[in-house]
Design a protein around this motif. Structure first.
Motif, mmCIF file in Angstrom:
data_model
loop_
_atom_site.group_PDB
_atom_site.id
_atom_site.type_symbol
_atom_site.label_atom_id
_atom_site.label_comp_id
_atom_site.label_asym_id
_atom_site.label_seq_id
_atom_site.Cartn_x
_atom_site.Cartn_y
_atom_site.Cartn_z
ATOM 1 N N PRO A 76 0.787 -1.118 -0.006
ATOM 2 C CA PRO A 76 -0.043 0.008 0.008
ATOM 3 C C PRO A 76 0.748 1.368 -0.013
ATOM 4 N N PHE A 77 2.133 1.429 0.862
ATOM 5 C CA PHE A 77 2.770 2.563 0.780
ATOM 6 C C PHE A 77 3.438 2.624 -0.528
ATOM 7 N N PHE A 245 5.624 -0.259 19.611
ATOM 8 C CA PHE A 245 5.975 0.713 18.349
ATOM 9 C C PHE A 245 6.549 -0.263 17.101
ATOM 10 N N CYS A 246 5.664 0.067 16.077
ATOM 11 C CA CYS A 246 5.936 -0.841 14.637
ATOM 12 C C CYS A 246 6.697 -0.353 13.702
ATOM 13 N N ALA A 247 7.598 -1.029 12.920
ATOM 14 C CA ALA A 247 8.320 -0.189 11.925
ATOM 15 C C ALA A 247 7.444 0.345 10.804
ATOM 16 N N ASN A 248 6.057 -0.207 10.558
ATOM 17 C CA ASN A 248 5.242 0.341 9.546
ATOM 18 C C ASN A 248 3.597 -0.053 10.063
ATOM 19 N N ASP A 269 -5.330 -3.193 26.780
ATOM 20 C CA ASP A 269 -4.447 -4.019 27.522
ATOM 21 C C ASP A 269 -2.935 -3.614 26.827
ATOM 22 N N VAL A 270 -2.854 -3.020 25.435
ATOM 23 C CA VAL A 270 -1.655 -3.125 24.957
ATOM 24 C C VAL A 270 -2.018 -2.115 23.890
ATOM 25 N N SER A 271 -1.041 -0.927 23.834
ATOM 26 C CA SER A 271 -1.249 0.173 22.830
ATOM 27 C C SER A 271 -0.313 -0.257 21.661
ATOM 28 N N ILE A 272 -0.661 0.232 20.364
ATOM 29 C CA ILE A 272 -0.057 -0.073 19.313
ATOM 30 C C ILE A 272 0.127 1.381 18.380
ATOM 31 N N VAL A 273 1.451 1.417 17.995
ATOM 32 C CA VAL A 273 1.759 2.526 17.193
ATOM 33 C C VAL A 273 2.184 2.030 15.652
ATOM 34 N N GLY A 274 1.860 2.458 14.742
ATOM 35 C CA GLY A 274 2.576 2.304 13.527
ATOM 36 C C GLY A 274 3.204 3.347 12.455
ATOM 37 N N PHE A 275 3.624 3.236 11.548
ATOM 38 C CA PHE A 275 4.561 4.305 10.836
ATOM 39 C C PHE A 275 3.943 4.103 9.199
ATOM 40 N N ASP A 276 3.623 5.132 8.747
ATOM 41 C CA ASP A 276 3.269 5.209 7.177
ATOM 42 C C ASP A 276 1.978 5.950 6.975
ATOM 43 N N ASP A 277 1.086 5.805 7.875
ATOM 44 C CA ASP A 277 -0.483 6.124 7.538
ATOM 45 C C ASP A 277 -0.952 5.697 6.367
ATOM 46 N N GLN A 278 -0.985 4.490 6.267
ATOM 47 C CA GLN A 278 -1.789 3.815 4.958
ATOM 48 C C GLN A 278 -3.163 4.347 5.115
ATOM 49 N N TYR A 283 -9.406 3.339 9.454
ATOM 50 C CA TYR A 283 -10.552 2.506 9.259
ATOM 51 C C TYR A 283 -10.323 1.117 10.021
ATOM 52 N N VAL A 284 -9.131 0.768 10.603
ATOM 53 C CA VAL A 284 -9.133 -0.651 11.244
ATOM 54 C C VAL A 284 -9.705 -0.614 12.567
ATOM 55 N N SER A 285 -9.784 -1.577 12.968
ATOM 56 C CA SER A 285 -10.515 -1.283 14.653
ATOM 57 C C SER A 285 -9.420 -1.744 15.614
ATOM 58 N N PRO A 286 -9.059 -1.077 16.399
ATOM 59 C CA PRO A 286 -9.398 0.346 16.615
ATOM 60 C C PRO A 286 -8.606 1.190 15.593
ATOM 61 N N PRO A 287 -8.962 2.513 15.160
ATOM 62 C CA PRO A 287 -8.149 3.238 14.117
ATOM 63 C C PRO A 287 -6.668 3.461 14.636
ATOM 64 N N LEU A 288 -5.717 3.243 13.772
ATOM 65 C CA LEU A 288 -4.247 3.165 14.298
ATOM 66 C C LEU A 288 -3.755 4.420 14.397
ATOM 67 N N THR A 289 -3.062 4.610 15.597
ATOM 68 C CA THR A 289 -2.050 5.765 15.720
ATOM 69 C C THR A 289 -0.827 5.480 15.107
ATOM 70 N N THR A 290 -0.396 6.291 14.351
ATOM 71 C CA THR A 290 0.897 6.141 13.328
ATOM 72 C C THR A 290 1.472 7.415 12.887
ATOM 73 N N VAL A 291 2.429 7.207 12.103
ATOM 74 C CA VAL A 291 3.245 8.322 11.622
ATOM 75 C C VAL A 291 3.013 8.552 10.374
ATOM 76 N N ARG A 292 2.553 9.619 9.660
ATOM 77 C CA ARG A 292 2.124 9.790 8.436
ATOM 78 C C ARG A 292 3.349 10.124 7.636
ATOM 79 N N GLN A 293 3.625 9.233 6.360
ATOM 80 C CA GLN A 293 4.451 9.537 5.596
ATOM 81 C C GLN A 293 3.808 9.995 4.418
#
Length: 336
Positions: A76-77, A245-248, A269-278, A283-293
């Motif tokens: 996707p990216f 914290f996930c690589a993408n 229970d566990v928080s998640i952060v991504g990278f890219d902002d696909q 729209y995933v559940s829950p909506p993903l906190t991420t870093v927008r490229q």
């Protein structure tokens, strides 16, 4: 009449001008009276004439094509960047030829040789892992722009985001929400993006006086499957963690699925952060906190820049911002 059978002679007869005049208009070889130019172009359009780009390229020494080496067609990216490249070439007369480097250095070099054999006028490298030496040799042969990498000595020919600051901000966001046991699933270990993101993560921990725990550092390869494997590894070892914290974003999707299968809630229970902002991350559940490229924007400016280089000019690319998008996959930590 078949479209491919239409000739300059047909256009000349329709416009009531000489064949040489038609040739000058269609190939922009000389100044032609604006009224005559308009008449010729209208005649060509009415006949459904389509220029033979290959033949024109032989005459001009240009193929009017640009080779674009991407990684993992279907990602996707990278799809966003390719869409940007297409947009950037709109109206320029140039067409991109896309090939897949598949994150393999030898494959990248092979597809580049194929593109060079097809006489492309320039190259855009989206990501990839070819060496600095090979990049320098390419630049000596053909105008080249690199996207997604900060290559030393290539100022003005690289389009990239500040991966360090993006990862720092993402990790800091988790820390500000009370997290201290923050795991990281890295990307391809020798890839520059993965290295810079890991460095940003480590620096954010250090600045918050949190000791980096090597047991919370897991290697991945930018795929969802690697996110699943990494989280399963943590759970099997009984390693305590409150955030990942996930690589993408793809890795984040896999990590979320692995947690869900074990009955572990995100973000309760566990928080998640991504990278890219696909596109899907909102729209995933829950909506993903991420870093927008800004993938599309990166592709657009790369295409615009390579056109300038191919025309003998120079280009200057700004460092793109990597902006944290705060959504519902991160929760404030509570006592455990």
């Amino acid at each position: 009449m078949k479209l491919n059978d239409i000739t300059i002679k047909d256009i000349a007869e329709r416009a009531n001008v000489s064949k040489s005049t038609v040739s000058r208009v269609l190939n922009d070889l000389a100044i032609v009276n604006p009224k005559t130019r308009k008449t010729v172009l209208e005649a060509a359009e009415s006949l459904g004439y389509q220029a033979n780009v290959f033949a024109r390229g032989l005459a001009s020494g240009r193929s009017m094509t640009v080779g674009v080496v991407t990684q993992k067609i279907g990602s996707p990216f990278y799809d966003m960047m390719m869409q940007g490249v297409i947009q950037g070439f709109t109206g320029t007369g140039y067409s991109p030829i896309f090939v897949d480097g598949q994150w393999e250095q030898s494959t990248e070099l092979d597809v580049i040789r194929t593109l060079m054999g097809r006489k492309v006028d320039g190259l855009i490298l989206l990501g990839g892992d070819i060496s600095q030496k090979d990049l320098e040799q390419l630049r000596e042969q053909i105008p080249t722009v690199v996207v997604g990498k900060d290559v030393a000595g290539w100022e003005g020919q690289c389009v990239y985001v500040d991966n360090f600051s993006g990862a720092y901000d993402a990790t800091k966001h988790l820390i500000e929400f009370g997290h201290r046991e923050i795991a990281i699933v890295r990307g391809i270990i020798h890839h520059q993006d993965a290295i810079r993101r890991y460095q940003g993560y480590a620096q954010a921990l250090a600045d918050a006086s949190i000791e980096l725990d090597p047991d919370l550092v897991l290697d991945g390869n930018f795929t969802a499957q690697s996110g699943i494997i990494a989280v399963n590894s943590l759970l099997m070892r009984g390693k305590s963690f409150t955030a990942v914290f996930c690589a993408n974003d793809m890795v984040a999707y896999g990590a979320r699925l692995a947690l869900q299968r074990k009955g572990i809630r995100v973000p309760e229970d566990v928080s998640i952060v991504g990278f890219d902002d696909q596109a899907e991350s909102s729209y995933v559940s829950p909506p993903l906190t991420t870093v927008r490229q800004p993938g599309v924007e990166m592709g657009v400016v790369a295409a615009e820049g390579i056109v300038q280089l191919m025309q003998g000019g120079t280009c200057e690319f700004p460092v793109m911002n990597a902006e944290l998008q705060r959504r519902e996959s991160v929760a404030r930590i509570t006592s455990r």
